[in-house]
Design an enzyme around this catalytic site. Structure first.
Site, PDB file in Angstrom:
ATOM      1  CD  GLU A  12     -54.592  47.574  -2.339  1.00 13.49           C
ATOM      2  OE1 GLU A  12     -54.971  47.332  -1.173  1.00 13.49           O
ATOM      3  OE2 GLU A  12     -54.899  48.613  -2.945  1.00 13.49           O
ATOM      4  CD  GLU A  19     -55.564  49.930   4.961  1.00 11.27           C
ATOM      5  OE1 GLU A  19     -56.182  48.839   4.984  1.00 11.27           O
ATOM      6  OE2 GLU A  19     -55.922  50.896   4.278  1.00 11.27           O
ATOM      7  CG  HIS A  30     -54.848  57.785  17.539  1.00 10.48           C
ATOM      8  ND1 HIS A  30     -54.085  58.638  16.785  1.00 10.48           N
ATOM      9  CD2 HIS A  30     -54.686  58.169  18.829  1.00 10.48           C
ATOM     10  CE1 HIS A  30     -53.476  59.500  17.581  1.00 10.48           C
ATOM     11  NE2 HIS A  30     -53.834  59.234  18.830  1.00 10.48           N
ATOM     12  CB  SER A  41     -56.012  54.622   0.785  1.00 10.42           C
ATOM     13  OG  SER A  41     -56.227  53.611   1.723  1.00 10.42           O
TER      14      SER A  41
END
Length: 68
Positions: A12, A19, A30, A41
């Site tokens: 995580e 991110e 994009h 994820s």
């Protein structure tokens, strides 16, 4: 089980770092950036599934039957 849970937290944290870095490098939407975020994820989800399997195996062993 603690190590499996630690794996969830680690993935995580890596997911969040990826991110944030991708948002900083390319703030507009994009397609490839979105796919990269989805893959990161998915790594968290796989770690969660792994932890669930470990927990099920431990619980199954404690209850006297084999799950895995």
């Amino acid at each position: 089980l603690a190590l499996a849970l630690a794996l969830i937290f680690i993935t995580e944290l890596i997911n969040t770092a990826v991110e944030r870095a991708l948002e900083r490098l390319h703030p507009d939407e994009h397609e490839l950036i979105g796919m990269s975020k989805d893959i990161a994820s998915a790594a968290v989800f796989i770690a969660f599934v792994f932890a669930a399997i470990v927990a099920a195996a431990i619980l199954g062993d404690r209850l006297g039957f084999w799950i895995v």
